[in-house]
Design a protein around this motif. Sequence first.
Motif, PDB file in Angstrom:
ATOM      1  N   MET A  30       0.857  -1.186   0.000  1.00  0.00           N
ATOM      2  CA  MET A  30       0.000   0.000   0.000  1.00  0.00           C
ATOM      3  C   MET A  30       0.888   1.229   0.000  1.00  0.00           C
ATOM      4  O   MET A  30       1.676   1.431   0.890  1.00  0.00           O
ATOM      5  CB  MET A  30      -0.853  -0.046   1.277  1.00  0.00           C
ATOM      6  CG  MET A  30      -1.453   1.271   1.635  1.00  0.00           C
ATOM      7  SD  MET A  30      -3.053   1.442   0.886  1.00  0.00           S
ATOM      8  CE  MET A  30      -4.106   0.837   2.152  1.00  0.00           C
ATOM      9  N   SER A  31       0.828   2.007  -1.031  1.00  0.00           N
ATOM     10  CA  SER A  31       1.745   3.143  -1.094  1.00  0.00           C
ATOM     11  C   SER A  31       1.081   4.379  -0.519  1.00  0.00           C
ATOM     12  O   SER A  31       0.053   4.824  -1.000  1.00  0.00           O
ATOM     13  CB  SER A  31       2.161   3.392  -2.531  1.00  0.00           C
ATOM     14  OG  SER A  31       1.038   3.481  -3.353  1.00  0.00           O
ATOM     15  N   THR A  32       1.665   4.909   0.515  1.00  0.00           N
ATOM     16  CA  THR A  32       1.194   6.188   1.041  1.00  0.00           C
ATOM     17  C   THR A  32       1.914   7.287   0.293  1.00  0.00           C
ATOM     18  O   THR A  32       2.836   7.027  -0.463  1.00  0.00           O
ATOM     19  CB  THR A  32       1.517   6.317   2.538  1.00  0.00           C
ATOM     20  OG1 THR A  32       2.932   6.273   2.676  1.00  0.00           O
ATOM     21  CG2 THR A  32       0.903   5.155   3.308  1.00  0.00           C
ATOM     22  N   THR A  33       1.513   8.489   0.539  1.00  0.00           N
ATOM     23  CA  THR A  33       2.114   9.601  -0.189  1.00  0.00           C
ATOM     24  C   THR A  33       3.619   9.636   0.069  1.00  0.00           C
ATOM     25  O   THR A  33       4.407   9.913  -0.802  1.00  0.00           O
ATOM     26  CB  THR A  33       1.504  10.924   0.272  1.00  0.00           C
ATOM     27  OG1 THR A  33       0.118  10.697   0.541  1.00  0.00           O
ATOM     28  CG2 THR A  33       1.635  11.981  -0.796  1.00  0.00           C
TER      29      THR A  33
END
Lengths: 300, 339, 314
Positions: free
Chosen positions: A1-4
């Motif tokens: 899951m890529s966060t900012t």
Amino acid sequence: MSTTQATHNERLTDGGEEPFATTTKSVWQRLLANRTAIVSIAILVIISLAAILAPVMAPGNPLRVSPANRFIPPSAEHIFGTDHLGRDMFKMVVHGARTSLLVGLAVTVISMSVAVVLGAISGFYRQVDVVLMRLVDGLMAFPGIVLATAAAGIMGPSTRTVIISLSIVLIAPSLRVVRGQVLVVRELQMIEAARAVGVPTLRLFTRYILPAVSSPILVQASFIFSAAVLGEAGLSFIGVGIGPKELSWGNALTEARNYISQAPWIVLFPGLALMLTILALNLLGDSLRDILDPRLTRRR
Amino acid sequence: MTVRTASDSTPTAQPASARELVLEVRDLSVSLRNADGLLPIVTDVSFSIAKGEAVALAGESGCGKSITASAIMGIAPDNAEISGTIILNGAAISGLPHRERRKLCGRHMGFIFQEPMTALHPTLTVGRQMTDTLRHNLGLSHAAATDRAAELLDRVGIPRAREILKGYVHELSGGMRQRVMIALAISCGPSLVIADEPTTALDVTIQAQVLDLLDEMRREFELAMLFITHDLELVGDFCDRAVVMYAGDVVERGRAADIVRSPAHPYARGLIDAMPRHGDQRARLTPIPGTVPPVGHWPQGCRFAPRCSRAGKKCTVRPPLAVHIRSDVRCWYPLKVGQ
Amino acid sequence: MLRYLLKRFLLILPTIFVPLIIVFLLLRLSPGDPAGMMLGDQATPEQIEALRTQLGLNEPIWVQFAIWLKGILTLDLGNSIFFREPVMEVIPRYVSVTVLLTIVALILAVAIGITMGLISAMHRNKPIDRGVVAMAVLGISLPEFWFALLLIFVFAVTLRWFPVAGYNPPSAGLIAFGATILLPAIALGVRQSALMTRMMRSSMLDVLNEPYITTARAQGLPERKVIGSYAMRTAAIPVVTVAGLAAGYMLGGAVAIEIIFALPGLGRMLVEAVSRRDYPLVEGGVLTISLILAVLNLVIDVIYAILDPRIRYQ
């Protein structure tokens, strides 16, 4: 899951790693911007100055016995007190600094020079590497104390002896670091291209490999210095480092042991100076590593 | 013309049939607190997903779709501040304490990650990873959990399930790993599955297989699916409805087929045009000029205006999400059908 | 798995033989005569020469080496020149002390290191993390022998909780043993525990950012399982390396501690034997250390293989 944050970091590093050192000028600037670095450099400068200026700051032979002044606790006249032989502790610490730092410096320079040369060759030529690394493994399995003791037995304990022993023992870690870096650089396309064009090997070393290696070496140098100072102190403490006629923080502590209940300050001050120096060197190494580490996603 | 803002009671926002809603997101906003203050990442996101429906959360990287999903899951970063309402199976979950939120994961919500190689534990057996979640969420015994895990692997099309259970992730191919990921996500019978770019890291041929599998699972278990993607072709082929995001905003929302065929928002139009497509007669691609404004540097008013060919005087004010012909659009000058 | 271990074993052989060759050459080729030292100043040249022949010191160097090599393989390491006992009987008395000291120090170091490192990583950048990091830096910079002296001053001289020096073997009772082993173990272990704290912290921070931890949480697993099972499994691997290095260091490098606390340990025995030119004892001692380290390395390799199945197949 890529966060900012993760995507931001990905954009920065572009997925690949930048193995080359930045120019010396910007390293210096960045170093001065780092608080820990400033503190550690300051400490080291102070200690070095004290060592260099020892004859001026505390003139006279530090080892000269003065039975009338035995066991004076820290006071105005003797800020670090005196020991069981009446010798002023401040004088001993300041003069001892000269030997301790000298040994540290010499060991660092010698062992790292050898490590760079051997590591570069080893990383570059696989046949050499196979043999050399087995030898290094064997060397590392050898208790350094025994080597130092044997050297002291053969050549007599002295500054020169301890420098040789420590240099030999401390080659291995630096060698691995250099070798590792060379292995990485060697695989770069740029090297292949240079060789294809016919760049002579020596040139390859100086133009490409050495700059790539200079960052980790700088970091490593700080830690080797720290290990050398610690090592010399330990060996001298046992009596297989420098000789009895010389003075370092290590052998200042040798006899202090016996008088610890009467005069704990004999133990306190040389040890404190030792620890402070080692601490400053370690912190400097950490700061350098934080600054020079090319992986921008590194966290503190 | 009065602008009717879109709420969930308008026709386009409602799912095609009156199936029960699994997920309702209302006015979700997420901001990150850092040393400089509060940084808005996502603003006023609203949509719903019904049982058995696949909704796409579509947009380019940096539009906030991933953080929206993590906010729904309850695994947003610690410094995230979330406002708005999230309702799962009729119960509001956004107000729940962290611990309770976490309990919903696995049991009621499943998650499929983009990179199965790194999203599955490298040194635990596949079986262990599956039985851990089965035993914790469903209270099964070890034997029962193992049986169920084998069944699940079988169901997702992994041969020799029992052997694979004893093996490790690195022994499997990319497609197989993603199947394991899917099995894991649905293992405890969740009602909602969130898939974050599930096919992006896979080879093209495998992509189709995995998508078919997801479709099968959706139908068989009547799962509500939230599909996070930047691939509009996938949106058109696979999803019932789409929510297009740009710079933290929902810019268009409606039936996927409609949006892909005839988008109303200029950004969506630009995305469709920029996609190279099969049988394309054009000699050159038409990209959208300019770049996505980074978080914290959003323009006042409509965030797409600086790049929009249709921008006009009104665009200095942020448009509301309004009902348009077939979808909800956040635009003062939306495109008409066929433009 | 077996092939893996065999391969590791072969790689370890140089670490056993190279030190032996080094020490053999160092001793036999260095000035100083064990026979002369044993007999003292009053001995006549004839007596010295007779003892030298008896000890085989007049043979050419390769003959000496061959004799010694044969001795190793038949487990006859000769007699200690100083103790006049078989080396095989002298060494175990000292090895046991050093090994016990190392075990206690290692347990302390690992326990503290892993715990502090874990706490630190889980509360990153909060006050407790900063505190732990600062203490770790101090710990790494602390000279062990000096710390030993300070410990003695505080706990033995001032508080009188412990004896100043001396050694009670475990056979003398657990408390008596503990009293003499605790301070040395702390002195020996503090630096290593600081190194381990750092490694655990940085390793755990890396692992906590990995996608598979997010997956584990997304499956609803309780946090203690996520950290304890999933994260620790991968994070522990570099810590095992550090622990191995620590053990190796403690086995060979605890000389100063042994001297300060008057523990009859292997390091101290070796140093004294070198000064006495007691060749067989030095060689036996180095051989012992090399063997212990080799076994230690194998054990570590096994642990790696257990923790990380990917390694088994290399």
